[in-house]
Write an enzyme that holds these catalytic residues in place. Structure first.
Site, PDB file in Angstrom:
ATOM      1  N   GLY A   1     -39.483  39.712  47.005  1.00 43.21           N
ATOM      2  CA  GLY A   1     -39.864  40.964  47.663  1.00 43.21           C
ATOM      3  C   GLY A   1     -39.748  42.158  46.730  1.00 43.21           C
TER       4      GLY A   1
ATOM      5  N   LEU B   1     -30.963  39.439  50.635  1.00 45.98           N
ATOM      6  CA  LEU B   1     -31.964  40.496  50.847  1.00 45.98           C
ATOM      7  C   LEU B   1     -33.111  40.036  51.740  1.00 45.98           C
ATOM      8  CD1 LEU B   1     -30.399  41.701  48.406  1.00 45.98           C
ATOM      9  CD2 LEU B   1     -32.584  42.440  47.479  1.00 45.98           C
TER      10      LEU B   1
ATOM     11  N   TYR C   1     -34.909  44.553  64.397  1.00 44.65           N
ATOM     12  CA  TYR C   1     -34.435  44.822  63.040  1.00 44.65           C
ATOM     13  C   TYR C   1     -33.065  45.496  63.074  1.00 44.65           C
ATOM     14  CZ  TYR C   1     -34.659  46.632  58.206  1.00 44.65           C
ATOM     15  OH  TYR C   1     -34.410  46.929  56.882  1.00 44.65           O
TER      16      TYR C   1
ATOM     17  N   ARG D   1     -45.083  51.181  55.030  1.00 45.03           N
ATOM     18  CA  ARG D   1     -44.040  52.207  54.887  1.00 45.03           C
ATOM     19  C   ARG D   1     -44.674  53.491  54.362  1.00 45.03           C
ATOM     20  NH1 ARG D   1     -39.073  48.643  52.478  1.00 45.03           N
ATOM     21  NH2 ARG D   1     -40.719  47.229  51.807  1.00 45.03           N
TER      22      ARG D   1
END
Ligand code: NAD
Ligand code: UDP
Length: 308
Positions: free
Chosen positions: A10, A71, A143, A184
Site C-alpha cells: 500500500g 498496516l 473503520y 482521499r
C-alpha cells in the site's frame, strides 16, 4: 532484523519497506492487493533481503520475525466503505493474527491506528488522553470502531500476555504512491487539478484536516518502534491545520491549474475539525514533522504528473 509489514504494497507500507531495507533489515511484506499494488514494490523485486507474499491477514499466518508492523487495512473512506464487514474483519481478525504471532515468536508488534478513533472530536487539538466522539453505527464506523477495537486488543494482549506492543494514531498523511482514484482529498484535488477538471469540495469546505508528508510519518514509525519510553498510543501527524477550501487553493496555485471549484454534499459523520497534539511524540520520540504542506504537495504533484 527480520521484519514483517502487513499491507506492505500500500501507500504507507511500501514507503516503510523502502525505509526498513535502507536501514539494513530483511523485510517480508504481505498484502491481499485490495488497495495496494505490486508496482509500489517493483523496484525491490531484485533485492535479496525483500520478499512479497500474497496473503489476507484475516487468515492465520506464521513467519519467524523480530518485528511486525500491522498496516493492512484500506484507509480511504470509499475503499473501507466498499465492503464494511470485510474492513472490520481486517482490523479485528488481522490484529488478533498479528498479536498471536507476536506472542508466539516474541516479536515487537506495531499497530497503525488512526485519528479516526477520535471521531468528530469535541476536544481540539486531540491529545492521546481524549477518548473520542465516535458514531458506532454510521458509514464510517466499520473503520473507526474496527481500529478502536484493534487498539483494545493490542492493550489486552500487552496486559494479559506481556506482548511487546507499539500503537500509533496516524493523522491524514499524503505523498507519492497514493492511488489516483483513492478518493482521499489530497490525491483527488491534485488529480483533478492536473486533468483540468473541477475540484470537488464536500460541503462548504470549512472542515479542517492536518496533513503530514509521508517521509515525516515513516521517520516517526521507526522511532516509535525502536524506543522503550512508551508503548503508545502516540499521535503522529503535522499540526498545521487547513480548511479543505485552503487546501484546494494551495493545489490550484502549485499546479497552476485553471480548474474551477465545485461543491458536493458532505458525507455523513464527516469530522468537522482535526489536528494532532504531538506533545508526546516530541517528548518520547524527539519527533516532529519537517516538511511543510507546500513542499510536500510539490513532491506529490510531481509524482502524479507521471501517473495521469
Ligand atoms: P492503503 O490502502 O494504501 O494501504 C493498505 C494496504 O493494506 C493495501 O496494500 C491493501 O491492499 C492492504 N490490505 C487491506 N486489507 C488487507 C487484508 N485483509 N489483508 C492483507 N492486506 C490488506 O492505505 P495507507 O494509507 O497506506 O494506510 C496504511 C495503514 O495506515 C492502514 O492501516 C490505515 O488505516 C492507516 N492509516 C493511514 C492514514 C493515512 O492518512 N494514510 C491515516 C490513518 C491511518
Ligand atoms: N473531501 C473533499 N473532497 C474530496 C475528498 C474529500 O472535500 O474530493 C473532504 C472530506 O469530506 C473530508 C476531508 O476532505 O472532510 C478529508 O477527507 P479524506 O477522505 O482525505 O480523509 P478523512 O475524512 O478520513 O480525514
Amino acid at each position: 532484523m527480520r521484519i514483517l509489514v502487513t499491507g506492505g504494497a500500500g501507500f504507507l507500507g511500501s514507503h516503510l519497506c523502502d525505509r526498513l531495507l535502507a536501514d539494513g533489515h530483511e523485510v517480508v511484506a504481505i498484502d491481499n492487493f485490495f488497495t495496494g499494488r505490486k508496482s509500489n514494490l517493483a523496484h525491490l523485486a531484485a533485492n535479496p533481503r525483500f520478499e512479497l507474499v500474497r496473503h489476507d491477514i484475516i487468515d492465520h499466518f506464521k513467519f519467524e520475525v523480530d518485528q511486525i508492523y500491522n498496516l493492512a487495512c484500506p484507509a480511504s473512506p470509499p475503499h473501507y466503505q466498499y465492503n464494511p464487514i470485510k474492513t472490520i474483519k481486517t482490523s479485528i481478525l488481522g490484529a488478533i493474527n498479528c498479536l498471536g504471532l507476536a506472542k508466539r515468536v516474541r516479536a515487537r508488534v506495531f499497530q497503525a491506528s488512526t485519528s479516526e478513533v477520535y471521531g468528530d472530536p469535541h476536544v481540539h487539538p486531540q491529545p492521546e488522553s481524549y477518548w473520542g466522539h465516535v458514531n458506532p453505527i454510521g458509514r464510517r464506523s466499520c473503520y473507526d470502531e474496527g481500529k478502536r477495537c484493534a487498539e483494545t486488543l493490542f492493550f489486552d494482549y500487552h496486559r494479559e500476555h506481556q506482548v511487546d506492543i507499539r500503537v500509533v494514531r496516524i493523522f491524514n498523511t499524503y505523498g507519492p504512491r497514493m492511488l489516483a482514484d483513492d478518493g482521499r482529498v489530497v490525491s483527488n484535488f491534485i488529480v483533478q487539478a492536473l486533468k483540468g477538471s473541477p475540484l470537488t469540495i464536500y460541503g462548504d469546505g470549512s472542515q479542517t484536516r492536518s496533513f503530514c508528508y509521508v517521509d515525516d510519518l515513516i521517520e516517526g514509525f521507526v522511532r516509535l518502534m525502536n524506543q522503550t519510553v512508551t508503548v503508545g498510543p502516540v499521535n503522529l501527524g503535522n499540526p498545521g491545520e487547513f480548511t479543505m477550501l485552503e487546501l484546494a487553493q494551495h493545489v490550484l496555485k502549485l499546479t497552476k491549474s485553471k480548474s474551477k471549484i465545485v461543491h458536493h454534499p458532505l458525507p455523513p459523520d464527516d469530522p468537522k475539525q482535526r489536528r494532532p497534539d504531538i506533545t508526546l511524540a516530541k517528548k518520547a520520540l524527539k519527533w516532529q514533522p519537517k516538511i511543510p504542506l507546500d513542499e510536500g504537495l510539490k513532491r506529490t504533484i510531481a509524482y502524479f504528473k507521471t501517473q495521469v
